[in-house]
Design an enzyme around this catalytic site. Sequence first.
Site, PDB file in Angstrom:
ATOM      1  N   LYS A 152       0.816  -1.216   0.000  1.00  0.00           N
ATOM      2  CA  LYS A 152       0.000   0.000   0.000  1.00  0.00           C
ATOM      3  C   LYS A 152       0.844   1.258   0.000  1.00  0.00           C
ATOM      4  O   LYS A 152       0.450   2.270  -0.570  1.00  0.00           O
ATOM      5  CB  LYS A 152      -0.959   0.011   1.207  1.00  0.00           C
ATOM      6  CG  LYS A 152      -2.120  -0.950   1.045  1.00  0.00           C
ATOM      7  CD  LYS A 152      -3.275  -0.578   1.955  1.00  0.00           C
ATOM      8  CE  LYS A 152      -4.459  -1.500   1.741  1.00  0.00           C
ATOM      9  NZ  LYS A 152      -5.499  -1.335   2.746  1.00  0.00           N
ATOM     10  N   LYS A 186      -5.193  -9.104  -7.003  1.00  0.00           N
ATOM     11  CA  LYS A 186      -6.458  -9.447  -6.352  1.00  0.00           C
ATOM     12  C   LYS A 186      -7.540  -8.416  -6.728  1.00  0.00           C
ATOM     13  O   LYS A 186      -7.221  -7.257  -7.013  1.00  0.00           O
ATOM     14  CB  LYS A 186      -6.298  -9.582  -4.832  1.00  0.00           C
ATOM     15  CG  LYS A 186      -6.024  -8.318  -4.110  1.00  0.00           C
ATOM     16  CD  LYS A 186      -6.125  -8.518  -2.595  1.00  0.00           C
ATOM     17  CE  LYS A 186      -6.004  -7.140  -1.964  1.00  0.00           C
ATOM     18  NZ  LYS A 186      -6.093  -7.057  -0.556  1.00  0.00           N
ATOM     19  N   LYS A 231     -10.959  -2.742  -4.298  1.00  0.00           N
ATOM     20  CA  LYS A 231     -11.707  -1.485  -4.387  1.00  0.00           C
ATOM     21  C   LYS A 231     -10.877  -0.432  -5.073  1.00  0.00           C
ATOM     22  O   LYS A 231     -11.403   0.518  -5.632  1.00  0.00           O
ATOM     23  CB  LYS A 231     -11.979  -0.949  -2.983  1.00  0.00           C
ATOM     24  CG  LYS A 231     -12.816  -1.793  -2.116  1.00  0.00           C
ATOM     25  CD  LYS A 231     -12.724  -1.292  -0.672  1.00  0.00           C
ATOM     26  CE  LYS A 231     -13.563  -2.170   0.226  1.00  0.00           C
ATOM     27  NZ  LYS A 231     -13.419  -1.840   1.633  1.00  0.00           N
TER      28      LYS A 231
HETATM   29  P1  AMP Z   1     -11.432  -4.683   3.093  1.00  0.00           P
HETATM   30  O1  AMP Z   1     -12.416  -4.278   2.077  1.00  0.00           O
HETATM   31  O2  AMP Z   1     -10.007  -4.518   2.666  1.00  0.00           O
HETATM   32  O3  AMP Z   1     -11.710  -4.131   4.440  1.00  0.00           O
HETATM   33  O4  AMP Z   1     -11.620  -6.252   3.231  1.00  0.00           O
HETATM   34  C1  AMP Z   1     -12.724  -6.855   3.860  1.00  0.00           C
HETATM   35  C2  AMP Z   1     -12.599  -8.347   3.822  1.00  0.00           C
HETATM   36  O5  AMP Z   1     -12.663  -8.820   2.467  1.00  0.00           O
HETATM   37  C3  AMP Z   1     -11.273  -8.885   4.395  1.00  0.00           C
HETATM   38  O6  AMP Z   1     -11.558 -10.054   5.135  1.00  0.00           O
HETATM   39  C4  AMP Z   1     -10.468  -9.214   3.178  1.00  0.00           C
HETATM   40  O7  AMP Z   1      -9.548 -10.262   3.412  1.00  0.00           O
HETATM   41  C5  AMP Z   1     -11.550  -9.662   2.188  1.00  0.00           C
HETATM   42  N1  AMP Z   1     -11.128  -9.437   0.786  1.00  0.00           N
HETATM   43  C6  AMP Z   1     -10.846  -8.244   0.201  1.00  0.00           C
HETATM   44  N2  AMP Z   1     -10.501  -8.410  -1.098  1.00  0.00           N
HETATM   45  C7  AMP Z   1     -10.577  -9.755  -1.350  1.00  0.00           C
HETATM   46  C8  AMP Z   1     -10.352 -10.572  -2.510  1.00  0.00           C
HETATM   47  N3  AMP Z   1      -9.995 -10.046  -3.698  1.00  0.00           N
HETATM   48  N4  AMP Z   1     -10.526 -11.909  -2.392  1.00  0.00           N
HETATM   49  C9  AMP Z   1     -10.908 -12.454  -1.209  1.00  0.00           C
HETATM   50  N5  AMP Z   1     -11.136 -11.748  -0.080  1.00  0.00           N
HETATM   51  C10 AMP Z   1     -10.982 -10.411  -0.133  1.00  0.00           C
END
Ligand code: AMP
Length: 333
Positions: A114, A198, A201
Site C-alpha cells: 500500500k 487481487k 476497491k
Molecule cells: P477490506 O475491504 O479490505 O476491508 O476487506 C474486507 C474483507 O474482504 C477482508 O476479510 C479481506 O480479506 C476480504 N477481501 C478483500 N478483497 C478480497 C479478494 N480479492 N478476495 C478475497 N477476499 C478479499
Amino acid sequence: MGKKIFSGVQPTGNLHLGNYLGAIKNFVRLNNDSENNCVFCVVDLHAITVKQNPKELRDNIRETVATFIACGIDPKKSIIFNQSTVPAHAEAAWLLSCVARMGWLNRMTQFKEKAGRDKEKASVGLYSYPILMAADILLYDTTHVPVGEDQKQHLELCRDIAQKFNNDYNVYDFLKVPEPLIQKEFSRIMSLKDGTKKMSKSELSDLGRINLTDNKDDIINKIKKAKTDTLPLPDNIDELVNRLEAKNLLGIYSSLTDLTLEKTVDKFKGKNFSDFKEKLSQVLVEKIDPISSEIKKLTEDKSFLDEILLDGQKKANDFASKKLRKMQEILGF
Ligand code: AMP
Ligand code: TRP
C-alpha cells in the site's frame, strides 16, 4: 461450543465480489449458527489511514452496514457497529503499540504494497494499522476471525501481540489468542482484468471487479469483457496452473454454486469461454442482483441504519470498555 467471532470491513466504498466470497459469505454462515456470538465492525479508523472525503466516508459507513444486512447478516443475531464510536479501540491500540515490536511490523507485506515506492510519505497510521486490528480482535475475547487470505499475516501479528502481552505481564490467557478462519479455496478472488492481481476497491478500472451494487447489465457486461485466453476450458485442474484468469472465473463459479473446483472443471471441460461466461453471468446475476437491489433500498433508510449502529455501539462498548479497563489495571494505571 459456540465461537466468538469478530471481523471488520473498511467503509471505503465499492464492496465487491472478492469481499463477498472471501469474507462476508462466511460472516453470514457464522451468523446463522445460533451457538456463535458474532461481532461485525465497520472499521472507519482503519479507513482514514488513507485520506478519505468526510462526506463520502459518512455515506460509505452506512452503505457497509446496508451491505452486511443485504448479504444476510441479521442485526438481531449479530452485533454490527462502527469502530470509531467505541473509544476502547483507539485506546487499546495505543497500549498494544507499546507491546508490538518494530521488527514485527516491518515484515507486513500489505504495508509495503500500500505504501508503494515512497514509504516516507505513507501515514504512520498505515504502518501501525495491524496493531489497531489486533486491538479490535482482542477487546472481544475473540476465538475466531473470518477474513480473506490477504489478512492472514495481520492475524499472525495479532496472535504474537496477545502472547507477548500475556507473557510480559504474567496474565496467562488474559488476551485470548484467536484462530483465523480463512476458506481453503477461493479465499483470494482475482481481478477480472488481470489474474495476478487481487480484486480490489482501489483498482482504477471498474471492469476488474463486480461491485455488490452492480445491476444485471453491469454484471453481464463485465463478465463479457473479463480477460481469458484462447484455449477451450481444460479437462482437469492441473492444467489451470498457468491459466490464472480461467482459474479465477472457474473459482468464482464454484464458490457461488458451492461446488468444488474439480466438479466445475468437469462440468465445463472442452467448452468455449463464451458458453461458460454465459452460465457464470447467470449465477452471478442470481446472487448479486438481489443483494444490489436490497443495498439500494436500505441505503435510503438512513434512520434504520443509524439505529442498528447505535444499538451495536451500546453492546460493543459495554464489552470492550470492561476489557480495556482490565488491560489498564494490568499495566498499572
Ligand atoms: P477490506 O475491504 O479490505 O476491508 O476487506 C474486507 C474483507 O474482504 C477482508 O476479510 C479481506 O480479506 C476480504 N477481501 C478483500 N478483497 C478480497 C479478494 N480479492 N478476495 C478475497 N477476499 C478479499
Ligand atoms: N484489516 C482488515 C482489512 O483490511 C479489516 C479489519 C480491521 C479487520 N479490523 C479487523 C478484519 C479485525 C478482521 C478483524 O480487510
